[in-house]
Design a protein around this motif. Structure first.
Motif, PDB file in Angstrom:
ATOM      1  N   LEU A 175      -4.997   2.838  -5.979  1.00  0.00           N
ATOM      2  CA  LEU A 175      -5.040   2.647  -4.526  1.00  0.00           C
ATOM      3  C   LEU A 175      -6.308   1.944  -4.064  1.00  0.00           C
ATOM      4  O   LEU A 175      -6.439   1.625  -2.877  1.00  0.00           O
ATOM      5  CB  LEU A 175      -4.926   3.997  -3.827  1.00  0.00           C
ATOM      6  N   TYR A 203      -6.376  -1.153  -1.853  1.00  0.00           N
ATOM      7  CA  TYR A 203      -5.853  -0.990  -0.497  1.00  0.00           C
ATOM      8  C   TYR A 203      -6.728  -0.091   0.371  1.00  0.00           C
ATOM      9  O   TYR A 203      -6.843  -0.323   1.573  1.00  0.00           O
ATOM     10  CB  TYR A 203      -4.438  -0.383  -0.554  1.00  0.00           C
ATOM     11  N   TYR A 249       0.820  -1.206   0.000  1.00  0.00           N
ATOM     12  CA  TYR A 249       0.000   0.000   0.000  1.00  0.00           C
ATOM     13  C   TYR A 249       0.859   1.263   0.000  1.00  0.00           C
ATOM     14  O   TYR A 249       0.633   2.192  -0.787  1.00  0.00           O
ATOM     15  CB  TYR A 249      -0.927  -0.030   1.215  1.00  0.00           C
TER      16      TYR A 249
END
Length: 394
Positions: free
Chosen positions: A125, A128, A110
Motif C-alpha cells: 500500500l 498509495y 488503491y
C-alpha cells in the motif's frame, strides 16, 4: 490755383487701382477722394501700430492660458491613459475545469490493493498511502473481481473525494469463498500536477502525482432510483403482424444475428453497421411498446411519419441460450412501409419525467469471520414497470 493731378502709378498691387478709380469717379462734384498714401506699398496685410499692440497683448494672454492649463491637461491625459481602452475586449476570468480522471484511476488501484492486502503485505500500500497500516487478516482473504468509479468530487482545489464500487468475494476461516457482493468505498486523494490531471497547476508540463490521505472508508450503496415514465403509451405485444414490429424484427435479426442485409430495413442515408462477428444465431421479439395513438391502427401512414419503438427481444447464442435485450428504435414511413431511421441512444422519456426513490432491501454478505452481515441493496424497476405501474392488491 490749379491743382496738378498725380499720375497713375503702375504697380502690381491686388486690384487696388481700379477700386481707387471707381471711388474717385463716384465722388460727388466738388469733393475729391482722399489720395492714397504714397509712402507705403499697399500690398499684403495692412496693420497699424495700435493693431500690432493689441495682437501682442492677445498673444501674451493666450500664452499664459496655455501655461496655466498645462498641469490640468497633463492630469486629464494621465487619467485617460490609466482607464480601459475604448473598444478593447474585457478580460474575463478563465473557468477552472479540473479533471477527476487521474484521481479516480488512482483511487481504483488503491482500493483494490487495500482489499486484497493482508498481514505482512502492508508494504503493497506504500505507493498509495504513506501512513501506518496494520492488517491482521491473511492476505487474499478478500478478492476483487471487478471495480468501477461511481463518482469523483473535488472538495478543494486539487483534493478529491472518490467513490469506488468493487465486486468482492470473501473467504471464511476454512478458506471457502463466499458469494460475490458489491461493496462501496470512499477515498480522499490529493493531486499534484496540471488541472487536466486533477491538480491545480496551469502549466501543462508540471509534475503529476497522487496520494491518499487515509485508509479507504467503506460506505453504504448509493440510493437506488426508479426510472421515470417512458414515452411509449401503446403496447403492441409480440406479434409481427404489425408492419412496424415486422420492420423492427427484421432489422434486429440482421443487426445481431447477421440474418439478411441491414440496409433493407433502414431509411436512405442511414449508416449502421451490424455487430460483427454476429454474437447470436436468432432473434425473437418478445414485446413492443410504441408511441402510436392506438394498438389497433396498423396501417402505414404517408411518407415522413415518425414512430418510436421500444423492442424487447430474446437473442439466442450458438449454445442455445437466450439473452434478454431491449432496443429503442426510431422509425420513419416511406413508400408504404416502415424503415429504421435511427438506433436511438436511449429510450424516450415522457416530458418532465423524473426518477424517484426505490425501496431498499438487505442481503447478507459474509464478513471476515464468516458471519453474515446485512448489506443494503435495491431492486431496480424494469422499464415496463416504470411505464405501467402494477395495480395494488386489495
Amino acid at each position: 490755383m490749379k491743382r496738378l493731378r498725380r499720375g497713375k502709378k503702375k504697380d502690381d498691387t491686388w486690384g487696388e487701382e481700379p477700386a481707387a478709380a471707381t471711388a474717385e469717379q463716384g465722388a460727388p462734384a466738388g469733393q475729391q477722394s482722399e489720395p492714397a498714401d504714397d509712402g507705403e506699398d499697399r500690398t499684403g496685410w495692412q496693420t497699424s501700430t495700435a493693431g500690432l499692440s493689441g495682437m501682442t497683448r492677445l498673444a501674451r494672454i493666450g500664452a499664459w492660458v496655455l501655461v496655466a492649463s498645462g498641469p490640468l491637461m497633463g492630469i486629464a491625459a494621465l487619467a485617460a491613459s490609466s482607464g480601459p481602452a475604448q473598444g478593447a475586449p474585457k478580460k474575463t476570468a478563465a473557468v477552472r475545469q479540473a479533471s477527476g480522471t487521474g484521481p479516480s484511476g488512482f483511487a481504483t488501484l488503491y482500493v483494490t490493493a487495500f482489499l486484497e492486502a493482508g498481514e505482512g503485505t502492508e508494504r503493497s500500500l506504500a505507493p498509495y498511502y504513506s501512513g501506518a497500516v496494520n492488517l491482521t487478516v491473511p492476505p487474499g482473504t478478500r478478492n476483487v473481481t471487478r471495480s468501477a468509479v461511481l463518482g469523483a468530487r473535488e472538495t478543494a482545489p486539487g483534493y478529491w473525494s472518490v467513490t469506488i464500487a468493487a465486486t468482492v468475494t470473501v473467504k471464511d476461516k476454512k478458506g471457502t469463498a463466499g458469494p460475490a457482493a458489491v461493496q462501496y468505498y470512499r477515498v480522499g486523494v490529493q493531486a499534484l500536477g496540471p488541472e487536466n490531471a486533477g491538480g491545480t497547476s496551469s502549466s501543462g508540463d508540471a509534475l503529476v502525482g497522487y496520494t491518499a490521505t487515509s485508509l479507504p472508508a467503506q460506505v453504504a450503496a448509493p440510493e437506488a432510483l426508479k426510472p421515470g415514465a417512458l414515452g411509449y403509451g401503446t403496447s403492441r405485444g409480440s406479434s409481427t403482424s404489425d408492419p412496424a414490429t415486422e420492420t423492427a424484427s427484421g432489422f434486429l435479426g440482421a443487426y445481431l444475428a447477421g440474418s439478411g442485409d441491414l440496409s433493407r430495413y433502414t431509411s436512405p442515408g442511414v449508416r449502421l453497421q451490424p455487430v460483427a462477428p454476429a454474437p447470436y444465431t436468432a432473434v425473437k421479439v418478445t414485446h413492443v411498446d410504441d408511441d402510436s395513438p392506438s394498438a389497433g391502427d396498423q396501417k402505414v401512414p404517408g411518407d415522413g411519419a415518425k414512430r418510436h419503438l421500444l423492442v424487447s427481444i430474446a437473442a439466442t447464442d450458438k449454445d442455445g441460450r437466450a439473452w434478454p435485450l431491449t432496443y429503442a428504435l426510431d422509425l420513419s414511413s416511406r413508400a408504404g412501409r416502415w424503415e429504421v431511421a435511427a438506433l436511438a441512444d436511449a429510450p424516450v422519456l415522457k416530458p418532465d419525467s423524473q426518477p424517484s426513490a426505490a425501496p431498499a432491501t438487505a442481503t447478507a454478505a459474509p464478513d471476515f469471520d464468516g458471519a453474515s452481515t446485512p448489506t443494503p441493496t435495491a431492486t431496480a424497476a424494469s422499464p415496463a414497470a416504470s411505464a405501467s405501474p402494477a395495480p395494488s392488491s386489495s
